[in-house]
Every structure is written in C-alpha cells, then in structure tokens.
Design a protein around this motif. Structure first.
Motif, PDB file in Angstrom:
ATOM      1  N   THR A 113      17.246  28.223  86.193  1.00  0.00           N
ATOM      2  CA  THR A 113      15.907  28.722  86.460  1.00  0.00           C
ATOM      3  C   THR A 113      15.219  28.999  85.139  1.00  0.00           C
ATOM      4  O   THR A 113      15.861  29.281  84.134  1.00  0.00           O
ATOM      5  N   SER A 114      13.918  28.940  85.160  1.00  0.00           N
ATOM      6  CA  SER A 114      13.139  29.231  83.972  1.00  0.00           C
ATOM      7  C   SER A 114      12.887  30.731  83.896  1.00  0.00           C
ATOM      8  O   SER A 114      12.758  31.404  84.920  1.00  0.00           O
ATOM      9  N   ASP A 115      12.823  31.260  82.683  1.00  0.00           N
ATOM     10  CA  ASP A 115      12.481  32.667  82.493  1.00  0.00           C
ATOM     11  C   ASP A 115      10.974  32.865  82.444  1.00  0.00           C
ATOM     12  O   ASP A 115      10.510  33.977  82.215  1.00  0.00           O
ATOM     13  N   CYS A 116      10.217  31.800  82.632  1.00  0.00           N
ATOM     14  CA  CYS A 116       8.762  31.878  82.548  1.00  0.00           C
ATOM     15  C   CYS A 116       8.145  32.165  83.911  1.00  0.00           C
ATOM     16  O   CYS A 116       8.636  31.692  84.934  1.00  0.00           O
ATOM     17  N   ALA A 156       3.820  23.934  84.333  1.00  0.00           N
ATOM     18  CA  ALA A 156       5.162  23.423  84.627  1.00  0.00           C
ATOM     19  C   ALA A 156       5.794  22.697  83.447  1.00  0.00           C
ATOM     20  O   ALA A 156       6.994  22.842  83.194  1.00  0.00           O
ATOM     21  N   GLU A 157       4.993  21.942  82.692  1.00  0.00           N
ATOM     22  CA  GLU A 157       5.567  21.161  81.592  1.00  0.00           C
ATOM     23  C   GLU A 157       6.062  22.027  80.438  1.00  0.00           C
ATOM     24  O   GLU A 157       6.759  21.540  79.548  1.00  0.00           O
ATOM     25  N   TYR A 158       5.741  23.333  80.443  1.00  0.00           N
ATOM     26  CA  TYR A 158       6.179  24.220  79.364  1.00  0.00           C
ATOM     27  C   TYR A 158       7.214  25.253  79.803  1.00  0.00           C
ATOM     28  O   TYR A 158       7.737  25.991  78.977  1.00  0.00           O
ATOM     29  N   ARG A 159       7.527  25.315  81.078  1.00  0.00           N
ATOM     30  CA  ARG A 159       8.435  26.359  81.571  1.00  0.00           C
ATOM     31  C   ARG A 159       9.829  26.283  80.964  1.00  0.00           C
ATOM     32  O   ARG A 159      10.506  27.296  80.841  1.00  0.00           O
ATOM     33  N   ASP A 160      10.258  25.097  80.591  1.00  0.00           N
ATOM     34  CA  ASP A 160      11.595  24.955  80.008  1.00  0.00           C
ATOM     35  C   ASP A 160      11.586  24.941  78.486  1.00  0.00           C
ATOM     36  O   ASP A 160      12.643  24.873  77.865  1.00  0.00           O
ATOM     37  N   THR A 161      10.398  24.992  77.874  1.00  0.00           N
ATOM     38  CA  THR A 161      10.347  24.935  76.413  1.00  0.00           C
ATOM     39  C   THR A 161       9.790  26.209  75.780  1.00  0.00           C
ATOM     40  O   THR A 161      10.118  26.511  74.639  1.00  0.00           O
ATOM     41  N   TRP A 162       8.941  26.940  76.485  1.00  0.00           N
ATOM     42  CA  TRP A 162       8.412  28.182  75.930  1.00  0.00           C
ATOM     43  C   TRP A 162       9.457  29.285  76.015  1.00  0.00           C
ATOM     44  O   TRP A 162      10.228  29.366  76.975  1.00  0.00           O
ATOM     45  N   ASP A 163       9.466  30.153  75.034  1.00  0.00           N
ATOM     46  CA  ASP A 163      10.370  31.305  75.010  1.00  0.00           C
ATOM     47  C   ASP A 163       9.647  32.482  75.674  1.00  0.00           C
ATOM     48  O   ASP A 163       9.043  33.320  75.009  1.00  0.00           O
ATOM     49  N   CYS A 164       9.717  32.536  76.987  1.00  0.00           N
ATOM     50  CA  CYS A 164       8.976  33.540  77.753  1.00  0.00           C
ATOM     51  C   CYS A 164       9.638  34.912  77.764  1.00  0.00           C
ATOM     52  O   CYS A 164       9.101  35.854  78.349  1.00  0.00           O
ATOM     53  N   THR A 165      10.788  35.041  77.124  1.00  0.00           N
ATOM     54  CA  THR A 165      11.425  36.352  76.974  1.00  0.00           C
ATOM     55  C   THR A 165      11.417  36.795  75.512  1.00  0.00           C
ATOM     56  O   THR A 165      11.974  37.839  75.181  1.00  0.00           O
ATOM     57  N   PHE A 191       4.236  37.198  75.323  1.00  0.00           N
ATOM     58  CA  PHE A 191       5.594  37.484  75.769  1.00  0.00           C
ATOM     59  C   PHE A 191       6.307  38.327  74.719  1.00  0.00           C
ATOM     60  O   PHE A 191       6.315  37.984  73.542  1.00  0.00           O
ATOM     61  N   SER A 192       6.896  39.430  75.169  1.00  0.00           N
ATOM     62  CA  SER A 192       7.787  40.218  74.322  1.00  0.00           C
ATOM     63  C   SER A 192       9.110  40.321  75.064  1.00  0.00           C
ATOM     64  O   SER A 192       9.249  39.809  76.176  1.00  0.00           O
ATOM     65  N   GLU A 193      10.072  41.014  74.472  1.00  0.00           N
ATOM     66  CA  GLU A 193      11.375  41.141  75.129  1.00  0.00           C
ATOM     67  C   GLU A 193      11.287  41.948  76.421  1.00  0.00           C
ATOM     68  O   GLU A 193      12.109  41.782  77.311  1.00  0.00           O
ATOM     69  N   SER A 194      10.260  42.795  76.543  1.00  0.00           N
ATOM     70  CA  SER A 194      10.200  43.674  77.712  1.00  0.00           C
ATOM     71  C   SER A 194       8.996  43.445  78.619  1.00  0.00           C
ATOM     72  O   SER A 194       8.918  44.047  79.688  1.00  0.00           O
ATOM     73  N   SER A 195       8.052  42.593  78.219  1.00  0.00           N
ATOM     74  CA  SER A 195       6.869  42.423  79.064  1.00  0.00           C
ATOM     75  C   SER A 195       6.205  41.071  78.830  1.00  0.00           C
ATOM     76  O   SER A 195       6.509  40.366  77.866  1.00  0.00           O
ATOM     77  N   SER A 196       5.293  40.762  79.736  1.00  0.00           N
ATOM     78  CA  SER A 196       4.481  39.557  79.582  1.00  0.00           C
ATOM     79  C   SER A 196       3.132  39.797  80.245  1.00  0.00           C
ATOM     80  O   SER A 196       3.004  40.645  81.132  1.00  0.00           O
ATOM     81  N   CYS A 197       2.132  39.062  79.786  1.00  0.00           N
ATOM     82  CA  CYS A 197       0.815  39.138  80.404  1.00  0.00           C
ATOM     83  C   CYS A 197       0.038  37.880  80.051  1.00  0.00           C
ATOM     84  O   CYS A 197       0.467  37.087  79.201  1.00  0.00           O
ATOM     85  N   MET A 198      -1.100  37.701  80.706  1.00  0.00           N
ATOM     86  CA  MET A 198      -1.936  36.537  80.451  1.00  0.00           C
ATOM     87  C   MET A 198      -3.399  36.944  80.562  1.00  0.00           C
ATOM     88  O   MET A 198      -3.774  37.685  81.470  1.00  0.00           O
ATOM     89  N   ASP A 199      -4.206  36.465  79.637  1.00  0.00           N
ATOM     90  CA  ASP A 199      -5.653  36.587  79.732  1.00  0.00           C
ATOM     91  C   ASP A 199      -6.250  35.183  79.721  1.00  0.00           C
ATOM     92  O   ASP A 199      -5.678  34.256  79.129  1.00  0.00           O
ATOM     93  N   VAL A 200      -7.392  35.038  80.377  1.00  0.00           N
ATOM     94  CA  VAL A 200      -8.053  33.739  80.498  1.00  0.00           C
ATOM     95  C   VAL A 200      -9.413  33.805  79.813  1.00  0.00           C
ATOM     96  O   VAL A 200     -10.186  34.740  80.030  1.00  0.00           O
ATOM     97  N   TRP A 201      -9.671  32.793  78.993  1.00  0.00           N
ATOM     98  CA  TRP A 201     -10.939  32.658  78.280  1.00  0.00           C
ATOM     99  C   TRP A 201     -11.623  31.370  78.711  1.00  0.00           C
ATOM    100  O   TRP A 201     -10.964  30.352  78.888  1.00  0.00           O
ATOM    101  N   ASP A 202     -12.932  31.424  78.865  1.00  0.00           N
ATOM    102  CA  ASP A 202     -13.725  30.213  79.048  1.00  0.00           C
ATOM    103  C   ASP A 202     -14.327  29.858  77.705  1.00  0.00           C
ATOM    104  O   ASP A 202     -14.983  30.691  77.072  1.00  0.00           O
TER     105      ASP A 202
END
Length: 194
Positions: free
Chosen positions: A10-13, A19-28, A61-72
């Motif tokens: 499973t991906s940590d993301c 989808a194309e980045y779920r296995d390559t990004w370090d989400c933890t 992404f940090s070791e204890s949290s994650s978040c996302m913001d969206v920009w136009d």
C-alpha cells in the motif's frame, strides 16, 4: 489492489496525491527527518486566446502530519522577452496571478515556497512564469514535450526569480509548436531536514 501496487503493498500517500506519484513521493517524510517535504503539482492548459489556467496542488508532508492547499494560477501571455527574467531558453512568458482556493488549510506562510526570500503569506501572488519547451542545442521541441517552468514572483516592487519552479510536460493541442498546450508539472522542496 490499487493501481501500481503489488499484492499486499500500500502507498503511504493520501488518495488526493495523483496516482502516478503515490509510489514515488515520500508522503511520510522519512527521508527528511525533523523536516517537511513539499510537493507542488500543477495541471492545466493554455488556449488559442493566449490565456493560461493551471490548478496547483501543494502537498506538505512531515513525519507526523500532512496537508494540501490548492492554488489557481491564471493569466495571459506576455510580450516580454524571456531574457528579461534570466530565462533565455524559454519560448513563452505568462503574466499570472496565484490565488489560494483552500483558505490556507496548511496554515503556512506560502510566499517563501513560491520564491526563496519572498515575504508574502497567503497571496494572491502576482508575477510571471516562463516555459522552456525547446532544446538549446538545435531549438527543436524537447523530447517527450518536457518543460522547465521558471517563475518570478512580485514582492514589494521587485521580482524574485525561481529558475527551477517546476518541471513537467507541455503538450501541444494542435499542429502548432506552442500554445495552446496542456501542462502538467511537479516540484519538490525540502525544508529543515536533519
């Protein structure tokens, strides 16, 4: 079983990661102990009226949290010569504005992530992006429609240059070698890693 995942893997993301980045990004942020990894993903297009519109998702992404913001990111093609911005290889310059769409869900001062030394907090930010889609050797279109995105963000009357804002693809939507194009780009920023 998810796309690109082997049996039992499973991906940590989070699902919001493309989808194309779920296995390559370090989400933890395991490769950035004590710090934060920022992934910046943009997708959009320009049109035949010289307008550009890109949705940029910025993941923290940090070791204890994650978040996302969206920009136009939106704007129009500029007649300014790319060499003005220190991007002599760029073919197009776009005068743009970045507008935060998610109310700063991550609670960070975004300015410094757009351009080193920039003091702005939540925007909107104004400036220019330059798209380099051709080889400097023979001026042919880059293989696989590769693009280097440079940015200049306006900060208190001065432009702050970021030569490596993102990399990705700029795919023409016609037989013309240039806009209108579809864009997809990504970058990675590491902050305070031990």
């Amino acid at each position: 079983e998810g796309e690109g995942e082997g049996e039992g893997e499973t991906s940590d993301c989070p699902e919001s990661v493309p989808a194309e980045y779920r296995d390559t990004w370090d989400c933890t942020a395991s490769t950035c102990p004590g710090g934060t990894i920022v992934y910046h993903y943009g997708s959009g297009s320009s049109d035949s009226t010289d307008q550009i519109s890109v949705t940029e998702k910025w993941y923290l992404f940090s070791e204890s949290s994650s978040c996302m913001d969206v920009w136009d990111l939106s704007g129009e093609r500029s007649p300014i010569d790319p060499t003005t911005f220190g991007a002599p290889g760029a073919e197009t310059v776009w005068e743009v504005e970045w507008t935060l769409q998610t109310g700063n869900a991550c609670g960070v001062a975004w300015g410094g992530l757009f351009a080193p030394g920039f003091e702005g907090l939540e925007g909107p930010f104004s400036g220019f992006i330059q798209l380099d889609t051709h080889s400097e050797l023979d001026n042919s279109r880059n293989e696989d429609n590769a693009v280097l995105v440079s940015a200049d963000v306006l900060d208190d009357g001065r432009l702050v240059h970021n030569v490596n804002f993102a990399r990705g693809t700029a795919t023409p939507m016609s037989t013309e070698d240039g806009p209108p194009e579809r864009y997809e780009w990504v970058s990675e920023i590491r902050i305070d890693c031990d």
